[in-house]
Design an enzyme around this catalytic site. Structure first.
Site, PDB file in Angstrom:
ATOM      1  N   SER A 148      71.558 -29.767  28.857  1.00  0.00           N
ATOM      2  CA  SER A 148      72.874 -29.182  28.582  1.00  0.00           C
ATOM      3  C   SER A 148      73.294 -28.176  29.642  1.00  0.00           C
ATOM      4  CB  SER A 148      72.844 -28.476  27.218  1.00  0.00           C
ATOM      5  OG  SER A 148      73.972 -27.637  27.069  1.00  0.00           O
ATOM      6  N   ALA A 149      74.599 -28.097  29.876  1.00  0.00           N
ATOM      7  CA  ALA A 149      75.145 -27.130  30.837  1.00  0.00           C
ATOM      8  C   ALA A 149      75.216 -25.730  30.235  1.00  0.00           C
ATOM      9  CB  ALA A 149      76.549 -27.560  31.249  1.00  0.00           C
ATOM     10  N   ASP A 165      78.477 -36.910  25.103  1.00  0.00           N
ATOM     11  CA  ASP A 165      79.824 -37.054  24.518  1.00  0.00           C
ATOM     12  C   ASP A 165      80.914 -36.821  25.572  1.00  0.00           C
ATOM     13  OD1 ASP A 165      79.352 -34.242  24.735  1.00  0.00           O
ATOM     14  OD2 ASP A 165      81.060 -33.918  23.410  1.00  0.00           O
ATOM     15  N   ASP A 202      72.390 -34.349  25.364  1.00  0.00           N
ATOM     16  CA  ASP A 202      73.324 -33.257  25.591  1.00  0.00           C
ATOM     17  C   ASP A 202      73.361 -32.481  24.266  1.00  0.00           C
ATOM     18  OD1 ASP A 202      75.539 -31.783  26.670  1.00  0.00           O
ATOM     19  OD2 ASP A 202      76.840 -32.986  25.390  1.00  0.00           O
ATOM     20  N   LEU A 203      73.764 -31.217  24.298  1.00  0.00           N
ATOM     21  CA  LEU A 203      73.750 -30.419  23.060  1.00  0.00           C
ATOM     22  C   LEU A 203      75.130 -30.371  22.381  1.00  0.00           C
ATOM     23  CD1 LEU A 203      72.222 -28.385  21.183  1.00  0.00           C
ATOM     24  CD2 LEU A 203      72.972 -26.591  22.752  1.00  0.00           C
ATOM     25  N   ASP A 204      76.094 -29.743  23.097  1.00  0.00           N
ATOM     26  CA  ASP A 204      77.436 -29.559  22.519  1.00  0.00           C
ATOM     27  C   ASP A 204      78.129 -30.916  22.329  1.00  0.00           C
ATOM     28  OD1 ASP A 204      77.737 -26.550  22.623  1.00  0.00           O
ATOM     29  OD2 ASP A 204      77.337 -26.927  24.731  1.00  0.00           O
ATOM     30  N   LYS A 243      77.249 -30.950  35.634  1.00  0.00           N
ATOM     31  CA  LYS A 243      77.592 -32.365  35.495  1.00  0.00           C
ATOM     32  C   LYS A 243      78.996 -32.559  36.079  1.00  0.00           C
ATOM     33  CE  LYS A 243      75.115 -32.366  31.098  1.00  0.00           C
ATOM     34  NZ  LYS A 243      75.224 -32.371  29.634  1.00  0.00           N
ATOM     35  N   THR A 276      79.886 -27.784  18.565  1.00  0.00           N
ATOM     36  CA  THR A 276      80.238 -26.422  18.976  1.00  0.00           C
ATOM     37  C   THR A 276      81.592 -26.381  19.678  1.00  0.00           C
ATOM     38  OG1 THR A 276      78.742 -26.915  20.767  1.00  0.00           O
ATOM     39  CG2 THR A 276      77.999 -25.279  19.183  1.00  0.00           C
TER      40      THR A 276
HETATM   41  C1  G6P Z   1      78.822 -27.569  27.520  1.00  0.00           C
HETATM   42  C2  G6P Z   1      80.153 -27.602  26.781  1.00  0.00           C
HETATM   43  C3  G6P Z   1      81.236 -26.916  27.581  1.00  0.00           C
HETATM   44  C4  G6P Z   1      80.776 -25.519  27.993  1.00  0.00           C
HETATM   45  C5  G6P Z   1      79.499 -25.601  28.811  1.00  0.00           C
HETATM   46  C6  G6P Z   1      78.968 -24.230  29.209  1.00  0.00           C
HETATM   47  O1  G6P Z   1      78.859 -28.467  28.577  1.00  0.00           O
HETATM   48  O2  G6P Z   1      80.546 -28.936  26.512  1.00  0.00           O
HETATM   49  O3  G6P Z   1      82.395 -26.852  26.799  1.00  0.00           O
HETATM   50  O4  G6P Z   1      81.773 -24.872  28.749  1.00  0.00           O
HETATM   51  O5  G6P Z   1      78.512 -26.259  28.026  1.00  0.00           O
HETATM   52  O6  G6P Z   1      78.597 -23.537  28.049  1.00  0.00           O
HETATM   53  P1  G6P Z   1      78.283 -21.995  27.935  1.00  0.00           P
HETATM   54  O7  G6P Z   1      77.743 -21.854  26.546  1.00  0.00           O
HETATM   55  O8  G6P Z   1      77.242 -21.699  28.984  1.00  0.00           O
HETATM   56  O9  G6P Z   1      79.537 -21.255  28.175  1.00  0.00           O
HETATM   57 MG    MG Z   2      78.709 -32.302  25.352  1.00  0.00          MG
END
Ligand code: G6P
Ligand code: MG
Length: 215
Positions: A115-116, A171, A9-11, A146, A17
């Protein structure tokens, strides 16, 4: 058993972030006339942009039916967020992450991003990690958020690795659920209490070698 691929996962795993997402959502809440706390922000981790807006509005007790207006609000938040992340540097990679990624690669284990976020490429470019990954599946390539396993299954498919030979790093609770429904092993990054459904939990990547994924 050693996995053939690790999906990150990224964030909150590669970079922190969450603080920028928080600043932007807080700014939107303020404009709408209410306070949005750090505790409220916990509920947004791993959640898609639109779902995050729904949660934010429910915290403020605001009901909006107009889909267009909702899109305008989430665009506004995203524009602020993009402004914040456009200043990111390599220094913001979480401690031990880059070393760990290189250890995996040296051991012949493929690595991917799952990542989402639709801002994944912007972030990876800022922190100069684009070329390290064998596959990058982000919010622009998936239709189901997810805890749906789509993002991880797509990464496995692109890497040509069986899901059971993949290990995910996450996370967020929703991400752990997604990895499990994909039939993958999962390592939580963060709080043991919150991430108790993961196979293993670490608080940081510092000092970890590939034995971390051999189980
Ligand atoms: C991740 C983060 C979320 C965020 C989502 C979409 O899953 O943990 O907090 O809302 O990505 O991110 P974006 O950059 O597309 O708004
Ligand atoms: Mg995350």
């Amino acid at each position: 058993m050693r996995p053939k691929a690790c999906i990150f996962d990224l964030d909150g795993v590669i970079v922190d972030t969450a603080k920028y997402h928080y600043l932007a959502w807080k700014r939107l809440a303020k404009e709408l006339g209410f306070e949005f706390t750090e505790k409220d922000n916990e509920r947004l981790k791993g959640v898609s942009r639109m779902e995050s807006l729904e949660i934010l509005l429910s915290v403020g007790g605001i009901k909006i039916e107009d889909q267009k207006l909702k899109e305008q609000l989430s665009d506004k938040k995203n524009n602020w967020y993009v402004e914040y992340i456009s200043q990111m540097t390599k220094d913001e990679i979480l401690p031990g992450v880059e070393e760990f990624l290189r250890k995996l690669k040296n051991a012949g284990i493929k690595i991917a991003i799952g990542s989402a976020s639709k801002n994944t490429m912007t972030i990876l470019r800022r922190i100069e990690l684009v070329d390290l990954f064998d596959s990058i599946i982000d919010g622009t390539k998936i239709t189901k958020a997810k805890p749906d396993p789509e993002v991880f299954l797509k990464a496995a498919e692109e890497l040509n690795v069986d899901p059971k030979d993949c290990c995910v790093f996450e996370d967020a609770v929703a991400g752990i659920e997604a990895a499990k429904s994909a039939g993958m092993k999962v390592i939580g990054v963060g709080d043991h209490e919150i991430l108790k459904d993961a196979d293993r939990v670490i608080t940081s990547f510092v000092g970890h070698g590939i034995e971390l994924v051999e189980f």
